[in-house]
Design an enzyme around this catalytic site. Structure first.
Site, PDB file in Angstrom:
ATOM      1  N   LYS A  18      42.516  37.914  29.197  1.00 27.25           N
ATOM      2  CA  LYS A  18      43.550  38.492  30.074  1.00 27.25           C
ATOM      3  C   LYS A  18      44.948  37.976  29.773  1.00 27.25           C
ATOM      4  O   LYS A  18      45.143  37.011  29.057  1.00 27.25           O
ATOM      5  CB  LYS A  18      43.160  38.281  31.538  1.00 27.25           C
ATOM      6  CG  LYS A  18      42.068  39.291  31.936  1.00 27.25           C
ATOM      7  CD  LYS A  18      41.861  39.389  33.400  1.00 27.25           C
ATOM      8  CE  LYS A  18      40.803  40.480  33.663  1.00 27.25           C
ATOM      9  NZ  LYS A  18      40.156  40.293  34.944  1.00 27.25           N
ATOM     10  N   ARG A  51      32.639  36.786  34.037  1.00 23.70           N
ATOM     11  CA  ARG A  51      32.566  38.118  33.421  1.00 23.70           C
ATOM     12  C   ARG A  51      33.367  38.072  32.119  1.00 23.70           C
ATOM     13  O   ARG A  51      34.580  37.880  32.150  1.00 23.70           O
ATOM     14  CB  ARG A  51      33.151  39.150  34.393  1.00 23.70           C
ATOM     15  CG  ARG A  51      33.113  40.577  33.879  1.00 23.70           C
ATOM     16  CD  ARG A  51      33.808  41.516  34.861  1.00 23.70           C
ATOM     17  NE  ARG A  51      33.789  42.897  34.387  1.00 23.70           N
ATOM     18  CZ  ARG A  51      34.669  43.386  33.519  1.00 23.70           C
ATOM     19  NH1 ARG A  51      35.630  42.636  33.033  1.00 23.70           N
ATOM     20  NH2 ARG A  51      34.585  44.658  33.130  1.00 23.70           N
TER      21      ARG A  51
HETATM   22  N1  HH2 Z   1      38.319  42.671  35.278  1.00 22.70           N
HETATM   23  C1  HH2 Z   1      38.295  43.870  34.665  1.00 22.70           C
HETATM   24  C2  HH2 Z   1      37.357  44.848  35.046  1.00 22.70           C
HETATM   25  N2  HH2 Z   1      36.434  44.595  35.993  1.00 22.70           N
HETATM   26  N3  HH2 Z   1      35.478  43.115  37.568  1.00 22.70           N
HETATM   27  C3  HH2 Z   1      35.471  41.927  38.184  1.00 22.70           C
HETATM   28  N4  HH2 Z   1      34.551  41.662  39.133  1.00 22.70           N
HETATM   29  N5  HH2 Z   1      36.384  40.951  37.874  1.00 22.70           N
HETATM   30  C4  HH2 Z   1      37.345  41.136  36.929  1.00 22.70           C
HETATM   31  O1  HH2 Z   1      38.179  40.211  36.706  1.00 22.70           O
HETATM   32  C5  HH2 Z   1      37.380  42.402  36.242  1.00 22.70           C
HETATM   33  C6  HH2 Z   1      36.417  43.386  36.607  1.00 22.70           C
HETATM   34  C7  HH2 Z   1      39.289  44.181  33.601  1.00 22.70           C
HETATM   35  O2  HH2 Z   1      38.810  43.866  32.335  1.00 22.70           O
HETATM   36  P1  HH2 Z   1      38.162  44.897  31.277  1.00 22.70           P
HETATM   37  O3  HH2 Z   1      36.937  45.532  31.812  1.00 22.70           O
HETATM   38  O4  HH2 Z   1      37.987  44.164  30.003  1.00 22.70           O
HETATM   39  O5  HH2 Z   1      39.307  45.959  31.018  1.00 22.70           O
HETATM   40  P2  HH2 Z   1      39.569  47.447  31.498  1.00 22.70           P
HETATM   41  O6  HH2 Z   1      39.787  47.416  32.969  1.00 22.70           O
HETATM   42  O7  HH2 Z   1      40.812  47.844  30.721  1.00 22.70           O
HETATM   43  O8  HH2 Z   1      38.375  48.282  31.141  1.00 22.70           O
END
Ligand code: HH2
Length: 268
Positions: free
Chosen positions: A215, A249
């Site tokens: 992040k 995660r």
């Molecule tokens: N962060 C993201 C998505 N889902 N869920 C939880 N519980 N906690 C988090 O910190 C979290 C989450 C964002 O990351 P990512 O899935 O890699 O990216 P994107 O939203 O661009 O798909």
């Protein structure tokens, strides 16, 4: 909660079936690639797989329910054979319902149940664990809502509101997990402060989920772009494991597995 072992940090591997996620968008967009990545993450030591079909990065645009189901349900059905528990990362009850029907056993709602009022009743009805993550607004507006007096106190009290709403909808207390939502309506400094004071978020007794992976706050500290944030992510993971976080995660499962195992061996 059967999915968790008390005193241990479970590793939730991220499987984004999106074309546009901030760090891995487009890599696992096809069914075969997604199933292959899930298999790889299980081999690398993931305890759970979190399947998502909509990017929630700042500024991301909303995906239709049909498209989100098309991206997630077939993958969940296929990875059922791997025998690893699957969660569905969605803000929408219809998508969560299709995922649960396809074999998912947990809901990960980055809106904490605020985006779709049908989500808490669905989790209650299906008797599945639900992650209530803290955010404000939507991915389009959240960056402009990152103003807090005391970020930890305000995240705690807003999460308490989410818990009350979920309890009101019939979700049992022992099926609720909380997540401070690093990067969601948070500046990098605020994400760092939430990690620094993570012990204060434990006080309510709910298992904590934390998503530090690749992040912006990592890039802010190290001056690195998204593809160069592994070590910073690992430092955050070690901190979480040392401070009793129940679930991390992450994208980089192999490396995180080693860091969690080592941290737990030191902690004893
Ligand atoms: N962060 C993201 C998505 N889902 N869920 C939880 N519980 N906690 C988090 O910190 C979290 C989450 C964002 O990351 P990512 O899935 O890699 O990216 P994107 O939203 O661009 O798909």
């Amino acid at each position: 909660m059967e999915l968790l072992t008390p005193g241990r940090t479970a590793l939730m591997g991220v499987l984004n079936t999106t074309p546009d996620s901030f760090s891995d968008g487009g890599r696992y967009h096809s069914l075969e690639a997604a199933v292959g990545r899930a298999r790889e993450m299980v081999d690398e030591g993931a305890d759970l797989i979190d399947v998502g079909g909509e990017s929630t990065r700042p500024g991301a645009s909303e995906v239709s329910v049909d498209e989100e189901i098309r991206r997630t349900a077939p993958v969940i059905e296929r990875i059922g054979a791997l025998g690893v528990p699957v969660s569905i990362d969605t803000r929408k009850a219809t998508v969560a319902k299709a995922a649960l029907d396809a074999g998912a056993v947990m809901v990960n709602d980055v809106s904490g149940g605020t985006f779709d009022p049908a989500m808490p009743p669905l989790a209650a009805d299906r008797r599945v664990p639900v992650v209530l993550m803290h955010t404000r607004g939507t991915p389009q507006t959240m960056d402009s809502l990152a103003s807090y007096g005391d970020v930890v106190a305000e995240v705690r009290s807003e999460l308490a509101e989410r818990v009350a709403a979920a309890r009101h909808a019939g979700v049992e207390e022992n099926r609720i997990l909380l997540d401070p939502g690093l990067g969601f309506a948070k500046t990098p400094e605020q994400s760092l402060e939430l990690l620094r004071r993570i012990d204060e978020l434990h006080q309510d007794g709910f298992p904590l989920v934390v998503g530090p992976s690749r992040k912006r706050f990592v890039g802010h500290v190290l001056g690195t772009e998204v593809e160069d944030r592994l070590e910073g992510t690992l430092a955050a993971v070690a901190w979480c494991a040392a401070h009793g976080v129940a679930v991390v995660r992450v994208h980089d499962v192999r490396a995180v597995r080693r860091v969690v195992d080592m941290t737990e061996a030191i902690r004893g």
